[in-house]
Design a protein around this motif. Sequence first.
Motif, PDB file in Angstrom:
ATOM      1  N   ILE A  13       0.867  -1.175   0.000  1.00  0.00           N
ATOM      2  CA  ILE A  13       0.000   0.000   0.000  1.00  0.00           C
ATOM      3  C   ILE A  13       0.897   1.216   0.000  1.00  0.00           C
ATOM      4  CG2 ILE A  13      -1.702   1.340   1.306  1.00  0.00           C
ATOM      5  CD1 ILE A  13      -2.825  -1.212   2.399  1.00  0.00           C
ATOM      6  N   SER A  14       0.722   2.079  -0.982  1.00  0.00           N
ATOM      7  CA  SER A  14       1.550   3.286  -1.064  1.00  0.00           C
ATOM      8  C   SER A  14       0.665   4.491  -1.334  1.00  0.00           C
ATOM      9  CB  SER A  14       2.612   3.148  -2.164  1.00  0.00           C
ATOM     10  OG  SER A  14       1.999   2.839  -3.400  1.00  0.00           O
ATOM     11  N   PHE A  15       1.178   5.645  -0.947  1.00  0.00           N
ATOM     12  CA  PHE A  15       0.467   6.904  -1.150  1.00  0.00           C
ATOM     13  C   PHE A  15       1.487   7.974  -1.503  1.00  0.00           C
ATOM     14  CE2 PHE A  15      -1.352  10.904   0.564  1.00  0.00           C
ATOM     15  CZ  PHE A  15      -2.484  10.980  -0.236  1.00  0.00           C
ATOM     16  N   LEU A  16       1.308   8.594  -2.684  1.00  0.00           N
ATOM     17  CA  LEU A  16       2.230   9.630  -3.164  1.00  0.00           C
ATOM     18  C   LEU A  16       3.680   9.142  -3.118  1.00  0.00           C
ATOM     19  CD1 LEU A  16       0.672  12.816  -1.484  1.00  0.00           C
ATOM     20  CD2 LEU A  16       0.387  12.025  -3.836  1.00  0.00           C
ATOM     21  N   ASP A  17       3.894   7.962  -3.667  1.00  0.00           N
ATOM     22  CA  ASP A  17       5.233   7.343  -3.764  1.00  0.00           C
ATOM     23  C   ASP A  17       5.828   6.932  -2.417  1.00  0.00           C
ATOM     24  OD1 ASP A  17       5.237   7.622  -6.530  1.00  0.00           O
ATOM     25  OD2 ASP A  17       6.087   9.638  -6.435  1.00  0.00           O
ATOM     26  N   LEU A  55     -10.127  -0.840   2.432  1.00  0.00           N
ATOM     27  CA  LEU A  55      -8.972  -0.300   1.716  1.00  0.00           C
ATOM     28  C   LEU A  55      -8.423  -1.404   0.823  1.00  0.00           C
ATOM     29  CD1 LEU A  55      -7.455   2.467   1.966  1.00  0.00           C
ATOM     30  CD2 LEU A  55      -5.847   1.315   3.449  1.00  0.00           C
ATOM     31  N   HIS A  56      -8.090  -1.048  -0.416  1.00  0.00           N
ATOM     32  CA  HIS A  56      -7.574  -2.045  -1.350  1.00  0.00           C
ATOM     33  C   HIS A  56      -6.086  -1.791  -1.595  1.00  0.00           C
ATOM     34  CE1 HIS A  56     -11.594  -3.525  -2.081  1.00  0.00           C
ATOM     35  NE2 HIS A  56     -11.998  -2.267  -2.267  1.00  0.00           N
ATOM     36  N   PRO A  57      -5.288  -2.852  -1.596  1.00  0.00           N
ATOM     37  CA  PRO A  57      -3.833  -2.676  -1.782  1.00  0.00           C
ATOM     38  C   PRO A  57      -3.483  -2.316  -3.223  1.00  0.00           C
ATOM     39  CG  PRO A  57      -4.385  -5.008  -1.712  1.00  0.00           C
ATOM     40  CD  PRO A  57      -5.661  -4.263  -1.415  1.00  0.00           C
ATOM     41  N   ASN A  58      -2.336  -1.642  -3.385  1.00  0.00           N
ATOM     42  CA  ASN A  58      -1.831  -1.380  -4.730  1.00  0.00           C
ATOM     43  C   ASN A  58      -1.469  -2.686  -5.432  1.00  0.00           C
ATOM     44  OD1 ASN A  58      -0.955   0.995  -2.827  1.00  0.00           O
ATOM     45  ND2 ASN A  58      -1.229   1.877  -4.862  1.00  0.00           N
ATOM     46  N   LYS A  59      -0.992  -3.633  -4.636  1.00  0.00           N
ATOM     47  CA  LYS A  59      -0.770  -4.976  -5.167  1.00  0.00           C
ATOM     48  C   LYS A  59      -0.853  -5.970  -4.018  1.00  0.00           C
ATOM     49  CE  LYS A  59       4.304  -5.206  -4.930  1.00  0.00           C
ATOM     50  NZ  LYS A  59       5.540  -5.415  -5.715  1.00  0.00           N
ATOM     51  N   ASN A 164      -1.721 -13.203  22.480  1.00  0.00           N
ATOM     52  CA  ASN A 164      -0.636 -14.195  22.528  1.00  0.00           C
ATOM     53  C   ASN A 164       0.395 -13.979  21.411  1.00  0.00           C
ATOM     54  OD1 ASN A 164      -1.956 -15.227  20.244  1.00  0.00           O
ATOM     55  ND2 ASN A 164      -3.025 -16.802  21.421  1.00  0.00           N
ATOM     56  N   LYS A 165       0.173 -12.922  20.618  1.00  0.00           N
ATOM     57  CA  LYS A 165       1.139 -12.510  19.598  1.00  0.00           C
ATOM     58  C   LYS A 165       1.121 -10.992  19.502  1.00  0.00           C
ATOM     59  CE  LYS A 165       0.920 -16.484  16.402  1.00  0.00           C
ATOM     60  NZ  LYS A 165       0.539 -16.915  15.025  1.00  0.00           N
ATOM     61  N   ILE A 166       2.235 -10.444  19.074  1.00  0.00           N
ATOM     62  CA  ILE A 166       2.319  -9.005  18.810  1.00  0.00           C
ATOM     63  C   ILE A 166       2.773  -8.807  17.363  1.00  0.00           C
ATOM     64  CG2 ILE A 166       3.590  -6.872  19.302  1.00  0.00           C
ATOM     65  CD1 ILE A 166       1.654  -7.396  21.500  1.00  0.00           C
ATOM     66  N   TRP A 167       2.050  -7.934  16.644  1.00  0.00           N
ATOM     67  CA  TRP A 167       2.511  -7.454  15.344  1.00  0.00           C
ATOM     68  C   TRP A 167       3.010  -6.026  15.542  1.00  0.00           C
ATOM     69  CZ3 TRP A 167      -1.797  -8.995  11.256  1.00  0.00           C
ATOM     70  CH2 TRP A 167      -1.729 -10.385  11.041  1.00  0.00           C
ATOM     71  N   GLU A 168       4.292  -5.815  15.319  1.00  0.00           N
ATOM     72  CA  GLU A 168       4.865  -4.473  15.416  1.00  0.00           C
ATOM     73  C   GLU A 168       4.914  -3.867  14.011  1.00  0.00           C
ATOM     74  OE1 GLU A 168       8.830  -2.769  17.500  1.00  0.00           O
ATOM     75  OE2 GLU A 168       9.160  -3.848  15.615  1.00  0.00           O
ATOM     76  N   VAL A 169       4.229  -2.727  13.840  1.00  0.00           N
ATOM     77  CA  VAL A 169       4.218  -2.032  12.546  1.00  0.00           C
ATOM     78  C   VAL A 169       5.226  -0.893  12.617  1.00  0.00           C
ATOM     79  CG1 VAL A 169       2.791  -0.864  10.819  1.00  0.00           C
ATOM     80  CG2 VAL A 169       1.767  -2.585  12.327  1.00  0.00           C
ATOM     81  N   LYS A 170       6.247  -0.970  11.771  1.00  0.00           N
ATOM     82  CA  LYS A 170       7.317   0.031  11.797  1.00  0.00           C
ATOM     83  C   LYS A 170       7.947   0.143  10.415  1.00  0.00           C
ATOM     84  CE  LYS A 170      11.562   1.226  14.333  1.00  0.00           C
ATOM     85  NZ  LYS A 170      12.523   0.765  15.368  1.00  0.00           N
ATOM     86  N   ASP A 171       8.048   1.386   9.928  1.00  0.00           N
ATOM     87  CA  ASP A 171       8.668   1.657   8.618  1.00  0.00           C
ATOM     88  C   ASP A 171       8.039   0.817   7.511  1.00  0.00           C
ATOM     89  OD1 ASP A 171      10.422   3.442   9.864  1.00  0.00           O
ATOM     90  OD2 ASP A 171      11.885   1.863  10.271  1.00  0.00           O
ATOM     91  N   GLY A 172       6.726   0.630   7.585  1.00  0.00           N
ATOM     92  CA  GLY A 172       6.007  -0.095   6.544  1.00  0.00           C
ATOM     93  C   GLY A 172       6.061  -1.602   6.664  1.00  0.00           C
ATOM     94  N   LYS A 173       6.863  -2.119   7.592  1.00  0.00           N
ATOM     95  CA  LYS A 173       7.015  -3.560   7.777  1.00  0.00           C
ATOM     96  C   LYS A 173       6.230  -4.020   9.008  1.00  0.00           C
ATOM     97  CE  LYS A 173      10.185  -3.833   4.474  1.00  0.00           C
ATOM     98  NZ  LYS A 173       9.943  -4.546   3.201  1.00  0.00           N
ATOM     99  N   VAL A 174       5.837  -5.291   8.992  1.00  0.00           N
ATOM    100  CA  VAL A 174       5.153  -5.891  10.146  1.00  0.00           C
ATOM    101  C   VAL A 174       6.006  -7.051  10.643  1.00  0.00           C
ATOM    102  CG1 VAL A 174       3.066  -7.016  11.007  1.00  0.00           C
ATOM    103  CG2 VAL A 174       2.890  -5.248   9.236  1.00  0.00           C
TER     104      VAL A 174
END
Length: 486
Positions: A13-17, A55-59, A164-174
């Motif tokens: 998912i991207s917005f304005l490059d 929301l729909h992904p760019n790919k 019982n799990k953590i997803w850390e969202v940082k710099d576009g990565k999970v």
Amino acid sequence: METLTLELSNIEISFLDKVILDIPKLSVYQFDRIGIVGQNGSGKSTLLKLIKGELHPNKGKVNHQVDFGYFEQTEPPTDGTFDYQMLGRLAIPETARNHLSGGEQTRLKLAQLFSTYYEGLLLDEPTTHLDQSGHQFLIEELKYYYGSLLLVSHDRYVLDELVNKIWEVKDGKVTEYTGNYSDYIAQKKLEKEQQQEQHEKYVKDKNRLLKAAEEKMKKAQKVTQASKKTSQKETKAKANLMFMTKSKDTSQKAIHKAAKALEQRVEQLEVVEAPERERSISFPQPASLQLHNKFPVMADRLTLKIKGKTLLDDVSFQFPLGQTIAITGDNGSGKSTLLRHILQNGEGLTISPKVEFGYYAQLSYHFKKEETVYSYIEERSVHEEKVIRAALHSMNFSGNDIKKDVRSLSGGERIRLILCQLFLGRYNVLVLDEPTNFLDVNCMQALEAFIKGYAGTVLLVSHDRTFVKQVADQKYKIENQKLNLL
């Protein structure tokens, strides 16, 4: 084998490059209870909207195996299906929907969500404005939930109880971590220690190679100087001299080559940056703001009413100088009303005449004057530049952020700026009404550090148990029209 309920593959998912989310693959199974954490603006809510299909992904592809119920930060529902037993359990009054308090609005949205069974739940900050009884209801409702749970929350107590799990969202990565929030923090601490060890090894190897290269270069210089001296001497053995000179030139080139090879090895080393250090911060008060009363805020047999309803009846208290006093209680018990009564130096109170109050309320803050973030604080602060910059950095204002026009800040940025200004400003008693709402965990921990480094007195209202446990010197609860010291 657990049943797969959701799979994300090759998502972008991207917005304005700018890439907002880049997810090669993520899977969710039936009994997964996943806490999603990260700084404000990192993409947590975007991730939930992607999963929900808003929301729909760019790919890439989102593969749902079950239906997901969705709790989001929007206005409360005006219609829809409700389980009336659920409404009763959540103590939602039968009043017009547009007259509900913030906590009641959250309860109404939860009542609608839990009135229908879903095999998966997406919850975006469901504890906002909830009191502790509301927190407990949510925990009890979800503790034995027979489905997949994805929870965005800044409430560390709720995360510890439910996930019982953590997803850390940082710099576009999970990045996925196993365990609850406390387990995640322990793993992050270990990662930091390992990074520090790797950084120290990198620095040691780099210095060793550079020192060896430097020694080789010095040796080459000595050979060059010796060759020059020899060539200047007159000698009869001319043939022998030519042989010696050629031999020294060959030796010199070999040493230079060895030095160059060492320098190339330095360039080939994998660079390991040092982990960011936690900065301690303090807010010493100038003499003009220092108080000398042992109890700057006192009440003697205070009775507090609003619209004919008694909130406090014949209450006395003494809030000590330099302490952090936390006031808890259910929604509607009178916590915010008591804070406002103190600010107004109302009847039944004795306030030290030198008190300068700084007040944070649950408001939408707006700025009218053109100012940069830094100049806004500097004009209203009693502290020097390095303290101002350290405080702003702690609240995620770094680099060019401090040059932003305050009028262009987002809602979350405005809240963080106001909190910085309070701790840096010309006050000696801070009154904070639910200051952690809408803060991410990093900024909440920064606020905890602010309070611990503050030389003045702090009165605060909060439903966040972990936050209160971290900062409070004294804890009170409003219950049955009394203010009880816990």
